[in-house]
Design a protein around this motif. Structure first.
Motif, PDB file in Angstrom:
ATOM      1  N   ARG A 189       0.847  -1.188   0.000  1.00  0.00           N
ATOM      2  CA  ARG A 189       0.000   0.000   0.000  1.00  0.00           C
ATOM      3  C   ARG A 189       0.885   1.242   0.000  1.00  0.00           C
ATOM      4  O   ARG A 189       2.040   1.168   0.419  1.00  0.00           O
ATOM      5  N   PRO A 190       0.324   2.377  -0.474  1.00  0.00           N
ATOM      6  CA  PRO A 190       1.143   3.586  -0.623  1.00  0.00           C
ATOM      7  C   PRO A 190       1.857   3.934   0.679  1.00  0.00           C
ATOM      8  O   PRO A 190       1.253   3.863   1.755  1.00  0.00           O
ATOM      9  N   GLY A 191       3.116   4.292   0.569  1.00  0.00           N
ATOM     10  CA  GLY A 191       3.888   4.640   1.745  1.00  0.00           C
ATOM     11  C   GLY A 191       4.730   3.490   2.267  1.00  0.00           C
ATOM     12  O   GLY A 191       5.722   3.718   2.957  1.00  0.00           O
ATOM     13  N   THR A 198      12.385   3.842  -2.313  1.00  0.00           N
ATOM     14  CA  THR A 198      11.565   4.988  -1.925  1.00  0.00           C
ATOM     15  C   THR A 198      10.210   4.450  -1.467  1.00  0.00           C
ATOM     16  O   THR A 198       9.857   3.313  -1.787  1.00  0.00           O
ATOM     17  N   PRO A 199       9.440   5.240  -0.724  1.00  0.00           N
ATOM     18  CA  PRO A 199       8.135   4.743  -0.274  1.00  0.00           C
ATOM     19  C   PRO A 199       7.228   4.435  -1.461  1.00  0.00           C
ATOM     20  O   PRO A 199       7.266   5.150  -2.471  1.00  0.00           O
ATOM     21  N   ALA A 200       6.438   3.409  -1.336  1.00  0.00           N
ATOM     22  CA  ALA A 200       5.543   3.009  -2.426  1.00  0.00           C
ATOM     23  C   ALA A 200       4.608   4.153  -2.804  1.00  0.00           C
ATOM     24  O   ALA A 200       4.103   4.866  -1.944  1.00  0.00           O
ATOM     25  N   ARG A 201       4.410   4.333  -4.097  1.00  0.00           N
ATOM     26  CA  ARG A 201       3.386   5.266  -4.553  1.00  0.00           C
ATOM     27  C   ARG A 201       2.205   4.492  -5.119  1.00  0.00           C
ATOM     28  O   ARG A 201       1.139   5.052  -5.338  1.00  0.00           O
ATOM     29  N   LEU A 202       2.422   3.212  -5.354  1.00  0.00           N
ATOM     30  CA  LEU A 202       1.352   2.374  -5.888  1.00  0.00           C
ATOM     31  C   LEU A 202       0.805   1.444  -4.815  1.00  0.00           C
ATOM     32  O   LEU A 202       1.412   1.286  -3.755  1.00  0.00           O
ATOM     33  N   SER A 203      -0.337   0.840  -5.122  1.00  0.00           N
ATOM     34  CA  SER A 203      -0.835  -0.289  -4.342  1.00  0.00           C
ATOM     35  C   SER A 203      -0.746  -1.529  -5.202  1.00  0.00           C
ATOM     36  O   SER A 203      -0.844  -1.445  -6.429  1.00  0.00           O
ATOM     37  N   VAL A 204      -0.554  -2.667  -4.555  1.00  0.00           N
ATOM     38  CA  VAL A 204      -0.645  -3.943  -5.266  1.00  0.00           C
ATOM     39  C   VAL A 204      -1.670  -4.792  -4.523  1.00  0.00           C
ATOM     40  O   VAL A 204      -1.570  -4.949  -3.300  1.00  0.00           O
TER      41      VAL A 204
END
Lengths: 199, 199
Positions: free
Chosen positions: A40-42, A89-95
Motif C-alpha cells: 500500500r502507498p507509503g 523509496t516509499p511506495a506510490r502504488l498499491s498492489v
DNA sequence: TGAGTTCATTGACCTATGTTATCCTTTGCT
DNA sequence: AGCAAAGGATAACATAGGTCAATGAACTCA
C-alpha cells in the motif's frame, strides 16, 4: 508447483538442480484472498512477487480517489511497485489481488546476496528488466499514436488471458479511458462485426 | 570533453583512471549535422549513443507519416532505439539530430566484452536501466491520469533545458498532442498568468 | 536581398471521450 | 430465498482535443 518457475528461469538462463533449489530457498509462498493488499502507498517495498496462480494489479490512486492500473499480473509474471522496489523509496502504488492468488515473495536483499554467490541470477533479472523496459517503451508508443479502439483491440490480442478474466472497468483503467467509453467502444465493435456477418 | 562522461559514470560506480581509459577506448567520437540520421527504420542497431553536445530525438513514423517522439537526448544522455538494441531486432524508430551534435558511439558487442573484463560496467548499465525503467513507468502513469496542460507544465519543470531549445511541435509530439493543441494550452496558461499579475 | 522553409498561432468546426445519472443483470453471501 | 454489491450498458449533455485552412513571423541560404 515450482516447475513453472523453473521453466520461467530456463527460458533465459541454464541452471542446475542445486542452483534452482538455492533460488527457491529465498522464496516465501503466500496464499492470498481476493482484494487482499500486498503493497500500500507509503510502504517500504522490499519484495517483488512471482505469480503462481490468480491475478494481481498494481495501481495508483490519485488525490480524488480515481485509480489507474499500471500493471496486471497473472501466472508466470512478476509484480511489485518497481519504482519503490528499485529506488528504495516509499511506495506510490498499491498492489492487490483481483482473484484469490498464490505468489512467491522474493526479498531484494536476499536476492542481492544470491547475485554474489551465483551471478547468473543477476544476468536473469537484468534480461527480464530489458524485456520489461522494451514493453513499457512500446506501451508509451501505443499511447502516443493509437486511438482507444485500437489500443483495446491490441490489448485483447496481446493479453487474451487477462481480457477474459478481469472486469472491463479495470481494462479501461489500464488503457487510460473511462468504463463508459470502453462500453461504447465495445458496442461499436460488436455492431461492426454484426454488419460484417450479415453481409 | 571526456570529463563530463567520467562524472556521469562516477555518479553510479567508482572507477580508476585505467578503467576509464579502457571504457573510452571502446567509444567512437562522431560529429553530426542537424537533421543527420543515426538510425533509420529497418537498421540493425548495434550501438547506443552518449550525447556530448547538441540534441537528438528518437521517433516513430506511422504509416500515414505522422511522427511521435519517444525520447529527446541532450548532453549527458544515452539515446538509441533500445528495443532494437536490446532485442537485436530491426529498428522501428529513427534517431536523428535536432541540432549539430557530438556523440560517443558505444558498440554493443564491445561493451559485452568489457563486461567480462570489468564487471562493474555491467553494474553501471544495469543501474542506468533501472532508472530508465522507472522513468518510463512514471511517464505511463502521467499519461494515464493527467491532462495535457498538466503534462506540459510538468515537462517544462522536469526538462527545462529541452523545453528551451526544441520547437514546440516536437514537445507536442512527445506529449501525445497536436501542435495546435499545445498552442492553445500555452495561450491559456499565458492568460492565466497575466490575470494573476494584474491582480 | 529575396524567396523558400519552418514554425507558431488562430478560428471554425467536428469528434472522441468525459460526466452524470439511471437502470438492469449477475454474483456472492447468509 | 432474499438482499447487497459489483459490473455493465445507455442516454443526454459538456468539454478537450483533433482537423483543416489561413496567416504571419523568424530563419536560412543561395
Amino acid at each position: 508447483m515450482y516447475k513453472v518457475l523453473r521453466k520461467h528461469l530456463e527460458r533465459v538462463i541454464e541452471i542446475s538442480d542445486q542452483e534452482f533449489d538455492e533460488f527457491c530457498s529465498l522464496l516465501v509462498l503466500r496464499k492470498l484472498r481476493r482484494k487482499e493488499l500486498l503493497i500500500r502507498p507509503g510502504d517500504r517495498v522490499t519484495s517483488e512477487f512471482y505469480v503462481i496462480s490468480g491475478c494481481l494489479q498494481a495501481f495508483h490512486t490519485s488525490e480524488n480517489g480515481d485509480q489507474s492500473i499500471l500493471q496486471f499480473g497473472i501466472e508466470d509474471w512478476w509484480v511489485s511497485d518497481f519504482e519503490a522496489f528499485f529506488n528504495d523509496t516509499p511506495a506510490r502504488l498499491s498492489v492487490s489481488c483481483i482473484e484469490d492468488s498464490t505468489v512467491l515473495e522474493l526479498n531484494k536483499e536476499m536476492l542481492e546476496e544470491l547475485y554474489k554467490r551465483i551471478p547468473k541470477f543477476e544476468r536473469f533479472f537484468r534480461i527480464k528488466l530489458t524485456k520489461a523496459f522494451v514493453a513499457l517503451y512500446s506501451r508509451i508508443q501505443n499511447g502516443l499514436e493509437k486511438n482507444s479502439t485500437t489500443r483495446y483491440l491490441e490489448f485483447c490480442e496481446t493479453y487474451p488471458h487477462i481480457e477474459q478474466r478481469v472486469p472491463n472497468y479495470k481494462i479501461a483503467s489500464y488503457l487510460g479511458i473511462k468504463p463508459e467509453s470502453l462500453s461504447r467502444i465495445r458496442k461499436e465493435l460488436a455492431e461492426r462485426e454484426a454488419s460484417i456477418n450479415k453481409a
